[in-house]
Design an enzyme around this catalytic site. Sequence first.
Site, mmCIF file in Angstrom:
data_model
loop_
_atom_site.group_PDB
_atom_site.id
_atom_site.type_symbol
_atom_site.label_atom_id
_atom_site.label_comp_id
_atom_site.label_asym_id
_atom_site.label_seq_id
_atom_site.Cartn_x
_atom_site.Cartn_y
_atom_site.Cartn_z
ATOM 1 N N GLY A 222 0.847 -1.186 0.000
ATOM 2 C CA GLY A 222 0.000 0.000 0.000
ATOM 3 C C GLY A 222 0.881 1.234 0.000
ATOM 4 O O GLY A 222 2.019 1.193 0.505
ATOM 5 N N GLN B 174 3.012 10.057 1.161
ATOM 6 C CA GLN B 174 4.304 9.368 1.258
ATOM 7 C C GLN B 174 5.224 9.660 0.069
ATOM 8 O O GLN B 174 6.398 9.308 0.109
ATOM 9 C CB GLN B 174 4.100 7.853 1.371
ATOM 10 C CG GLN B 174 3.397 7.460 2.668
ATOM 11 C CD GLN B 174 3.243 5.957 2.751
ATOM 12 O OE1 GLN B 174 2.325 5.394 2.186
ATOM 13 N NE2 GLN B 174 4.173 5.306 3.443
ATOM 14 N N CYS C 25 5.404 0.244 7.754
ATOM 15 C CA CYS C 25 5.100 1.382 6.884
ATOM 16 C C CYS C 25 6.360 1.781 6.124
ATOM 17 O O CYS C 25 7.434 1.857 6.719
ATOM 18 C CB CYS C 25 4.610 2.545 7.745
ATOM 19 S SG CYS C 25 4.184 4.005 6.792
ATOM 20 N N LEU C 26 6.222 2.041 4.829
ATOM 21 C CA LEU C 26 7.389 2.422 4.020
ATOM 22 C C LEU C 26 8.020 3.726 4.506
ATOM 23 O O LEU C 26 9.199 3.966 4.259
ATOM 24 C CB LEU C 26 6.998 2.554 2.540
ATOM 25 C CG LEU C 26 6.572 1.257 1.838
ATOM 26 C CD1 LEU C 26 6.085 1.554 0.426
ATOM 27 C CD2 LEU C 26 7.704 0.235 1.807
ATOM 28 N N HIS D 210 -4.906 1.422 7.149
ATOM 29 C CA HIS D 210 -3.543 1.969 7.307
ATOM 30 C C HIS D 210 -3.306 3.088 6.288
ATOM 31 O O HIS D 210 -2.818 4.172 6.636
ATOM 32 C CB HIS D 210 -2.510 0.848 7.146
ATOM 33 C CG HIS D 210 -1.093 1.322 7.237
ATOM 34 N ND1 HIS D 210 -0.248 0.994 8.277
ATOM 35 C CD2 HIS D 210 -0.364 2.108 6.399
ATOM 36 C CE1 HIS D 210 0.933 1.578 8.078
ATOM 37 N NE2 HIS D 210 0.895 2.256 6.934
ATOM 38 N N GLU D 211 -3.671 2.826 5.031
ATOM 39 C CA GLU D 211 -3.439 3.840 3.979
ATOM 40 C C GLU D 211 -4.376 5.028 4.151
ATOM 41 O O GLU D 211 -3.981 6.178 3.936
ATOM 42 C CB GLU D 211 -3.608 3.218 2.589
ATOM 43 C CG GLU D 211 -2.641 2.074 2.287
ATOM 44 C CD GLU D 211 -1.198 2.405 2.607
ATOM 45 O OE1 GLU D 211 -0.786 3.565 2.432
ATOM 46 O OE2 GLU D 211 -0.458 1.503 3.051
ATOM 47 N N HIS E 277 -3.095 7.555 6.428
ATOM 48 C CA HIS E 277 -2.086 8.451 5.843
ATOM 49 C C HIS E 277 -2.716 9.717 5.260
ATOM 50 O O HIS E 277 -2.142 10.798 5.385
ATOM 51 C CB HIS E 277 -1.304 7.735 4.722
ATOM 52 C CG HIS E 277 -0.149 6.922 5.215
ATOM 53 N ND1 HIS E 277 0.922 7.470 5.893
ATOM 54 C CD2 HIS E 277 0.128 5.602 5.098
ATOM 55 C CE1 HIS E 277 1.800 6.511 6.176
ATOM 56 N NE2 HIS E 277 1.340 5.365 5.713
HETATM 57 NI NI NI Z 1 2.228 3.482 5.827
#
Ligand code: NI
Length: 185
Positions: A45, A50, A97-98, A139-140, A143
């Site tokens: 995701g 991000q 998370c990235l 989660h996304e 963001h």
């Molecule tokens: Ni994330």
Amino acid sequence: MVYPIVMYGDPVLRKKAQDFKEGSEEVKQLSEDMFETMYAAQGIGLAAPQIGKDVRMFVVDGSVLEDEPEMEGFKKVFINAEIVEEDEDHEEMEEGCLSIPNVREKVTRPFSIRIKYFDENWKAYDEEYEGMKARIIQHEYDHIEGVLFIDYLTPLKKRLLKGKLNDISRGDVETEYRIIAPLRK
Ligand code: NI
């Protein structure tokens, strides 16, 4: 185009992102770029903040998780999404998370959700998701609301992570993808 991924500590990760103007054509290229960026970083995701963009878009592709058969075909773009219902039942699952590399923690979230959104062709959806899919979406979605998974941790857990998070903000972290770190000297 593959974008570098914005690291923890950058203010763009803390903003409530802006809706696109309905019908806007820019969503097509941006969603392609976001998939490309997500695959390059081996994520499942990715949300627009991000990659430094303050807009309500995120992409998911759970089909890469080979041991999760229900994820087959779960590749989607979510534009101007709104979660309109959440299950009362909650579930605990480990997340990463990235933007916060090499940190994984258990997070409790609603088991299922109902979400309204558009795809990249401006087709409108009103759908329900549960389990792992609902987990990835939540989660996304967080963001684009300026929320990160570590916000759900206990004060003690957060304290224990502080040094690691400072290192990440300084770019002092190992990743297989390009990053932008807000406090890098
Ligand atoms: Ni994330």
